[in-house]
Design an enzyme around this catalytic site. Structure first.
Site, PDB file in Angstrom:
ATOM      1  CB  THR A   1      -1.930   6.097  -2.355  1.00 31.22           C
ATOM      2  OG1 THR A   1      -2.843   5.079  -2.032  1.00 31.22           O
ATOM      3  CG2 THR A   1      -2.070   7.229  -1.416  1.00 31.22           C
ATOM      4  CB  THR A   2       0.864   3.356  -5.778  1.00 32.47           C
ATOM      5  OG1 THR A   2       0.566   2.688  -4.563  1.00 32.47           O
ATOM      6  CG2 THR A   2       2.281   3.045  -6.179  1.00 32.47           C
TER       7      THR A   2
ATOM      8  CG  ASP B   1      -6.467   0.418  -0.846  1.00 27.53           C
ATOM      9  OD1 ASP B   1      -6.419   1.298   0.028  1.00 27.53           O
ATOM     10  OD2 ASP B   1      -5.476   0.000  -1.462  1.00 27.53           O
TER      11      ASP B   1
ATOM     12  CG  ASP C   1      -1.954   1.014   1.208  1.00 31.45           C
ATOM     13  OD1 ASP C   1      -2.862   0.881   0.380  1.00 31.45           O
ATOM     14  OD2 ASP C   1      -1.862   1.980   1.981  1.00 31.45           O
TER      15      ASP C   1
HETATM   16  P1  ADP Z   1      -2.824   2.508  -6.351  1.00 25.67           P
HETATM   17  O1  ADP Z   1      -2.297   2.800  -4.978  1.00 25.67           O
HETATM   18  O2  ADP Z   1      -2.485   3.594  -7.303  1.00 25.67           O
HETATM   19  O3  ADP Z   1      -4.254   2.131  -6.369  1.00 25.67           O
HETATM   20  P2  ADP Z   1      -2.325  -0.233  -7.086  1.00 25.67           P
HETATM   21  O4  ADP Z   1      -1.151  -1.022  -6.685  1.00 25.67           O
HETATM   22  O5  ADP Z   1      -3.639  -0.556  -6.516  1.00 25.67           O
HETATM   23  O6  ADP Z   1      -1.961   1.276  -6.834  1.00 25.67           O
HETATM   24  O7  ADP Z   1      -2.401  -0.316  -8.669  1.00 25.67           O
HETATM   25  C1  ADP Z   1      -3.373   0.328  -9.402  1.00 25.67           C
HETATM   26  C2  ADP Z   1      -3.126   0.183 -10.879  1.00 25.67           C
HETATM   27  O8  ADP Z   1      -3.162  -1.185 -11.263  1.00 25.67           O
HETATM   28  C3  ADP Z   1      -4.228   0.874 -11.660  1.00 25.67           C
HETATM   29  O9  ADP Z   1      -3.667   1.563 -12.754  1.00 25.67           O
HETATM   30  C4  ADP Z   1      -5.094  -0.275 -12.110  1.00 25.67           C
HETATM   31  O10 ADP Z   1      -5.800   0.012 -13.294  1.00 25.67           O
HETATM   32  C5  ADP Z   1      -4.096  -1.367 -12.312  1.00 25.67           C
HETATM   33  N1  ADP Z   1      -4.679  -2.705 -12.227  1.00 25.67           N
HETATM   34  C6  ADP Z   1      -5.302  -3.274 -11.178  1.00 25.67           C
HETATM   35  N2  ADP Z   1      -5.703  -4.528 -11.469  1.00 25.67           N
HETATM   36  C7  ADP Z   1      -5.325  -4.780 -12.726  1.00 25.67           C
HETATM   37  C8  ADP Z   1      -5.427  -5.900 -13.615  1.00 25.67           C
HETATM   38  N3  ADP Z   1      -6.012  -7.027 -13.231  1.00 25.67           N
HETATM   39  N4  ADP Z   1      -4.913  -5.779 -14.849  1.00 25.67           N
HETATM   40  C9  ADP Z   1      -4.311  -4.641 -15.209  1.00 25.67           C
HETATM   41  N5  ADP Z   1      -4.162  -3.571 -14.439  1.00 25.67           N
HETATM   42  C10 ADP Z   1      -4.665  -3.620 -13.215  1.00 25.67           C
HETATM   43 MG    MG Z   2      -5.240   0.493  -5.587  1.00 24.64          MG
END
Ligand code: ADP
Ligand code: MG
Length: 538
Positions: free
Chosen positions: A88-89, A386, A55
């Site tokens: 957030t990321t 989240d 996270d």
């Molecule tokens: P954040 O803190 O930004 O939410 P995450 O680690 O949750 O970071 O990653 C979010 C990113 O991963 C987003 O751009 C989302 O569209 C992408 N994402 C999540 N699940 C998938 C998936 N199954 N296939 C492709 N991209 C994904």
């Molecule tokens: Mg996320």
């Protein structure tokens, strides 16, 4: 010299360079966690406590950064987390890339104010395009909301496969249950989705309680431990005889007087209990104390009671059961009572808790998070947070977009076209903004072992040809149509990420003078951009 001895000062271009390097370093630290194939980080505190997480917000919080520019980056993560609870990321990674591109422009002698105004108009335009690319979602679209919840939990390792879908459903149920709709405006107060963590059992035993879970015991052993169709009274007053504040003296000269005095006290307490019973209440939640004698009488009346309930829990109980919190016992009447299908004291992980559940249309619910180890319940909780944030954002704004880097590619394409219309030096800044957005698909492609250059070229072509949902299908490790794959995210999360990323970049770029008092970091210690310089990792 107006500055005290020992203070450090960095001016102009150097100040910008320093801050950019620091900001970029912060972004680099979280970048590898992005997406469902992102890696976890193990954070060890000074005290030796270990947090293993994926996270972004948590990593930044635990990192304990020192440099002011790093603190600003951490701040946007916090804002993102508070406002929308997810993304957030992404926000931090985009900000880092915007800073890096800004540095390139500075080296080409583009003035910071030009970069700032270019970034500003790019961010505004991007948000417009975001709306153009979005689709609608309402409180009733369960299937869509389930997907949004599952995607938001995405990269938390504890929530793989079926567990993810299971938790996603619980979250959607929770959010839609507490959501309120007024004149088509949906609001969700996330404080009314309580998360209780209890280590033990396994994650599959996590449950949604349509009501509230109170971390208290029933006060008296003779009281019922389980009541169906409970009529609930919420009292913010003590069932005790108030002891006088000042030094009052009561002179008792004979044993008869003593007995009379005690009898009087007992009678008063008994009267109080009579009032509770007269209202028809079968369950009593008291925010203050309950005297032993009162407990005894309550037990005799078959009333289940608990005392010293937290104020926040009282509010949740009110929202869940429909009861009103009463501050003077005299006022308590049948109309103030709430209802719960079941009130029961149960043992969870060795501790007694009171379940107030099966409420009618409760506007406050509880998620009871279970999991084998402390790390699992902690990361599980972050996954829930989240997902709650994402579903809440989705129903509040009522719009969603496709993820996996597809929306960022689409925005970048539109921004490039817009940049050409704007022309001049600002055009360079808008183009830089477009390129910066591509950091998301690039990072996702790298996370699943794709060649990022080839992939981005392919994606650009696809978007030019009108495939707005073309992005990285991370789980399959190839380019795909993310709408078909079902990777969707709330527009609100993306909007907030764009806003906060561009705002922090502007803030950092505006600084042309760093004055640090003795002992405070002004320059990154050692490493430059890409390193961990100046980040006081301890
Ligand atoms: P954040 O803190 O930004 O939410 P995450 O680690 O949750 O970071 O990653 C979010 C990113 O991963 C987003 O751009 C989302 O569209 C992408 N994402 C999540 N699940 C998938 C998936 N199954 N296939 C492709 N991209 C994904
Ligand atoms: Mg996320």
């Amino acid at each position: 010299m107006v500055l005290p001895e020992g203070s450090a000062r960095i001016l102009g271009r150097d100040a910008q360079r320093t801050n950019i390097a620091v900001g970029y370093a912060v972004a680099s630290a979280v970048k590898s966690t992005l997406g469902p194939r992102g890696m976890d980080k193990m954070m060890v505190s000074e005290m030796g406590d270990i947090v293993i997480t994926n996270d972004g917000a948590t990593i930044l919080k635990e990192m304990n950064v020192e440099h002011p520019a790093a603190k600003m980056m951490v701040e946007i993560a916090k804002t993102q987390d508070e406002e929308v609870g997810d993304g957030t990321t992404s926000a931090v990674v985009i900000a880092g890339e915007l800073l890096k591109k800004a540095l390139e422009l500075l080296e080409q002698d583009v003035h910071p104010s030009t970069i700032i105004s270019g970034y500003k108009s790019a961010a505004n335009k991007a948000i417009e395009y975001l709306y153009d690319a979005s689709e609608n979602v309402t409180l009733k679209d369960n299937a869509l909301l389930n997907k949004i919840a599952a995607i938001a939990m995405g990269s938390k390792t504890v929530t793989a496969g079926e567990t993810k879908e299971f938790l996603a459903k619980l979250v959607v149920e929770a959010v839609t249950q507490v959501a309120e709709e007024n004149n088509k405006v949906v609001s969700v107060d996330k404080d009314y989705i309580k998360i209780e963590k209890k280590q033990g059992s396994d994650i599959g035993q996590t449950s949604l309680i349509r009501g509230v879970l109170i971390d208290k015991e029933v006060v008296h052993p003779a009281m019922p431990k389980k009541l169906e169709k409970g009529k609930i009274a919420l009292l913010d007053a003590a069932l005790e005889i108030e002891k006088t504040e000042t030094d009052a003296r009561i002179s008792i000269t004979s044993p008869e007087q003593m007995t009379a005095f005690l009898e009087q006290e007992e009678k008063m307490l008994k009267n109080m209990v009579e009032k509770v019973a007269a209202s028809g209440a079968t369950v009593l939640f008291c925010q203050k104390g309950i005297d032993d004698v009162a407990q005894h009488y309550l037990a005799k009346k078959g009333i289940l009671a608990t005392r010293r309930v937290k104020k926040s829990d009282m509010e949740k109980l009110a929202r869940a059961t429909g009861a009103r919190v009463i501050t003077t016992l005299e006022d308590l009447g049948a109309n103030d009572l709430g209802f719960a299908g079941l009130v029961e004291e149960r043992k969870v992980a060795g501790e007694q808790m009171i379940f107030v559940e099966k409420c009618k249309d409760p506007k406050s619910v509880t998620l009871l998070m279970r999991g084998g180890t402390e790390h699992v319940v902690d990361e599980g909780e972050r996954a829930l947070v989240d997902a709650i944030g994402a579903v809440r954002s989705a129903v509040q704004e009522g719009k969603y977009v496709t993820g996996g880097g597809s929306i960022e590619m689409e925005l970048a394409m539109h921004l490039r076209k817009y940049a050409n219309q704007v022309g001049g030096r600002e055009q360079l800044a808008i183009q830089a903004f477009a390129e910066a957005l591509e950091v998301i698909p690039r990072t996702l492609s790298e996370s699943c072992g794709l060649d990022s250059i080839d992939t981005l070229v392919e994606l650009r072509t696809k978007h030019e040809k009108g495939s707005g949902a073309a992005g990285i299908d991370v789980l399959k490790g190839k380019v795909g149509d993310l709408k078909a794959v079902g990777v969707i995210e709330p527009l609100k999360v993306k909007k907030q990420a764009l806003r906060s990323a561009s705002e922090v970049t502007e803030m950092i770029l505006r600084i042309d003078d760093i004055i640090a008092s003795k002992g405070k970091a002004a320059a990154p210690a050692g490493g430059g951009a890409g390193g961990m310089g100046g980040m006081g990792m301890d």
